[in-house]
Motif scaffolding. Structure first.
Motif, PDB file in Angstrom:
ATOM      1  N   LYS A 177      35.977  46.289  34.288  1.00  0.00           N
ATOM      2  CA  LYS A 177      34.607  46.944  34.270  1.00  0.00           C
ATOM      3  C   LYS A 177      33.511  46.848  35.252  1.00  0.00           C
ATOM      4  O   LYS A 177      32.210  47.016  34.171  1.00  0.00           O
ATOM      5  N   GLY A 178      34.068  46.596  36.077  1.00  0.00           N
ATOM      6  CA  GLY A 178      33.360  46.642  37.103  1.00  0.00           C
ATOM      7  C   GLY A 178      32.066  45.799  37.782  1.00  0.00           C
ATOM      8  O   GLY A 178      31.421  45.908  38.412  1.00  0.00           O
ATOM      9  N   GLU A 179      33.010  44.294  37.059  1.00  0.00           N
ATOM     10  CA  GLU A 179      32.767  43.111  37.811  1.00  0.00           C
ATOM     11  C   GLU A 179      32.846  42.803  38.702  1.00  0.00           C
ATOM     12  O   GLU A 179      34.343  42.578  38.869  1.00  0.00           O
ATOM     13  N   ILE A 180      32.470  42.139  39.609  1.00  0.00           N
ATOM     14  CA  ILE A 180      32.742  41.651  40.885  1.00  0.00           C
ATOM     15  C   ILE A 180      33.791  40.333  40.776  1.00  0.00           C
ATOM     16  O   ILE A 180      33.117  39.198  39.871  1.00  0.00           O
ATOM     17  N   VAL A 181      35.269  40.105  41.024  1.00  0.00           N
ATOM     18  CA  VAL A 181      35.540  38.832  40.452  1.00  0.00           C
ATOM     19  C   VAL A 181      36.173  38.558  41.670  1.00  0.00           C
ATOM     20  O   VAL A 181      37.060  39.219  43.420  1.00  0.00           O
ATOM     21  N   ASP A 182      36.556  36.126  41.880  1.00  0.00           N
ATOM     22  CA  ASP A 182      38.057  36.446  43.224  1.00  0.00           C
ATOM     23  C   ASP A 182      38.653  36.568  42.988  1.00  0.00           C
ATOM     24  O   ASP A 182      39.472  36.670  41.111  1.00  0.00           O
ATOM     25  N   TRP A 183      39.530  36.951  43.915  1.00  0.00           N
ATOM     26  CA  TRP A 183      40.595  37.552  44.001  1.00  0.00           C
ATOM     27  C   TRP A 183      41.491  36.705  45.114  1.00  0.00           C
ATOM     28  O   TRP A 183      41.863  35.633  44.804  1.00  0.00           O
ATOM     29  N   LEU A 184      41.529  36.855  46.439  1.00  0.00           N
ATOM     30  CA  LEU A 184      42.064  36.338  47.056  1.00  0.00           C
ATOM     31  C   LEU A 184      41.614  34.794  47.254  1.00  0.00           C
ATOM     32  O   LEU A 184      42.408  34.177  47.521  1.00  0.00           O
TER      33      LEU A 184
END
Length: 539
Positions: A102-109
């Protein structure tokens, strides 16, 4: 047909070169992506669903074959921008933060991040138990090395923020300090180019490392022919438990669109990238095929070289914009799989102003009156540069040619092969051209900077468009926090672009991927990449 992505800001290429020839196609589909991960859920747990698929009948394991129009030529994440490489690099390397479908920034590493109130300090805490594909632990020092290498190399997707320091305060904590606020920074960190590599490349040379790259991504390179296919195997040390439903992922080179369609129908591949618009309904309604789509960060555009004697005249550009029926063009060429564009920014990007902006809508009489204000009131002859091999672009050119003719502008279509097309516009050797711009992250600045900064890498996307007020708004938008103030800045900037039309936005296409009906769990991202972690194939 090779594709390019558009990139964002001063030293980029984009879509970067961003860009360049991204003919991303659009489509409505019987298959859509489910909601993607958010900050509180484990990233990657979502999966697209097909209306015909039955999740409880799918199988794990096996090989998934993905047909692509261009081969992977490099895994050097800091020196690449074209989608053929980017969408392979992002299977091997992952950033601290990412964007979902959806183009939302999410925490990844990173399991968490914090931005200080003054916008100068960014603190990231890594997830516990992270490992590279060779089994070694991932530490904050690896992130420091990766970002510092990117800062040193620059590259087509250079880090645009003015970074002061990048430090590891302990094995799990990374702190980045900026010299001045730069609001797009967190979004730009989600680019594939900010993936994490081992400190000092794990003790081997850069050349050796990128021939056999080691990352944290879901897949590992097993075999690679830079002029052909790539075979990935699943990363057995992947941090997202239960992912990588398939054992192998093969990127199969299929340069011909018709061949790709035939192989999909025959079941020789499980999915194909860059499905042509004219084939959308055929694949969607096929007995054994369907499509998976998502909104894109792409804007198809007509670009003007403002150094050209004709298109340096704002009245000429405005006249052609008024003469062009963008709604008609979009309906005729996109089969209902795209939205007419008023703004430079796609509607999937914040602050796009597409519904509030006052565009130069179709009005032939107004177009003739506008041309009469120019230095060429009796009309003139010019050329439109188009890359050959793209039927949609060829038809766009013909519609634009007809629009110009009705107000006295004789447009000759110059269709040339792709490599020469790129050389020509890189050298500003064109009067007008058809191309597309694509954001690399869900940020307004990602397209705006690339297409309005006269001092940037591309000199306003090779248009050389210069407007001091636009430049001031550009930099002000980069330093203004998200909110009403930033929205007002971009509204003014985008309205100026709509008034002066250094480029005419035509339409916003969706991304369209052709898949076998037996495929479940494929996730399409708005930049055109695909996540395969959850892919399964029905028994």
């Amino acid at each position: 047909m090779s594709q390019f992505k558009l990139s964002a800001r001063k030293s980029l290429w984009v879509g970067a070169l961003a860009v360049l020839l991204l003919v991303i196609v659009s489509g409505c589909s019987g298959s859509n992506n489910d909601p993607a991960p958010n900050a509180t859920a484990q990233p990657g747990t979502s999966q697209g669903t097909d209306e015909n698929s039955k999740t409880d009948e799918t199988a794990t394991g096996g090989t998934f074959v993905y047909g692509r129009p261009a081969s992977v030529t490099s895994f050097d994440l800091h020196n690449q921008i074209t989608s053929n490489n980017a969408f392979a690099i992002d299977k091997v390397f992952e950033p601290l933060v990412a964007f979902d479908n959806k183009g939302e920034i999410v925490d990844w590493l990173a399991k968490s991040h914090n931005i200080s109130d003054d916008g100068l300090t960014y603190t990231f805490v890594l997830r516990d138990g992270l490992k590279f594909s060779n089994g070694t632990d991932v530490t904050a020092e690896d992130a420091v090395f990766s970002l510092e290498r990117h800062l040193k190399v620059g590259g087509p997707l250079a880090i645009s923020a003015k970074v002061d320091t990048v430090k590891a305060t302990d094995s799990h904590t990374l702190v980045i300090t900026l010299k001045e606020p730069y609001t797009p920074f967190i979004s730009e960190l989600s680019n594939f180019s900010n993936g994490i590599v081992p400190n000092n490349f794990g003790g081997v040379t850069e050349e050796e490392f990128f021939k056999k790259p080691i990352g944290t991504g879901p897949f590992v390179v097993e075999q690679w022919d830079p002029a052909g296919d790539v075979t990935f195997t699943k990363n057995t040390h992947y941090w997202q438990e239960g992912k990588q439903s398939v054992d192998k992922l093969v990127y199969k080179l299929i340069e011909d669109d018709s061949q790709a369609i035939n192989q999909l129908k025959a079941g020789e591949v499980d999915a194909i990238e860059s499905l042509a618009l004219q084939n959308a309904d055929e694949i969607k309604n096929g007995a054994d095929t369907t499509v998976v789509t998502n909104g894109s960060w792409v804007t198809e555009q007509l670009f003007f070289n403002t150094l050209d004697k004709h298109f340096s005249d704002v009245h000429v550009r405005r006249a052609l914009a008024l003469a062009l029926d963008r709604d008609g063009l979009t309906k005729a060429l996109t089969f209902g799989y795209a939205q007419t564009a008023n703004s430079l920014l796609p509607t999937t990007i914040p602050y796009n102003s597409n519904d509030t902006l006052k565009a130069l809508n179709f009005d032939v009489n107004a177009a003739k009156a506008e041309l009469a204000k120019s230095a060429f009131l009796d009309g003139f002859t010019t050329k439109l540069l188009v890359a050959s091999g793209n039927s949609t672009r060829a038809q766009e050119a013909q519609i634009i040619q007809a629009a110009g003719k009705q107000i006295g502008i004789n447009i000759e279509i110059e269709s040339i092969e792709l490599a020469t097309f790129r050389e020509r516009f890189f050298a500003y050797d064109f009067a007008a051209m058809l191309n597309s711009g694509q954001a690399d992250s869900p940020e307004a600045n990602s397209i705006i900077a690339f297409q309005t900064d006269p001092d940037g890498f591309s000199k306003s996307y090779w248009t050389h468009y210069t407007n001091d007020e636009v430049t001031k708004l550009l930099y002000k938008g980069q330093q203004t926090p998200d909110g009403d103030g930033r929205a007002e800045i971009y509204s003014k900037l985008l309205q100026t672009l709509a008034d002066e039309v250094p480029y005419i936005p035509l339409y916003y296409p969706d991304i369209l991927i052709g898949v076998r009906s037996s495929v479940d769990g494929i996730v399409v991202l708005p930049n055109g990449s695909v996540r395969f972690e959850d892919v399964r194939i029905q028994k």
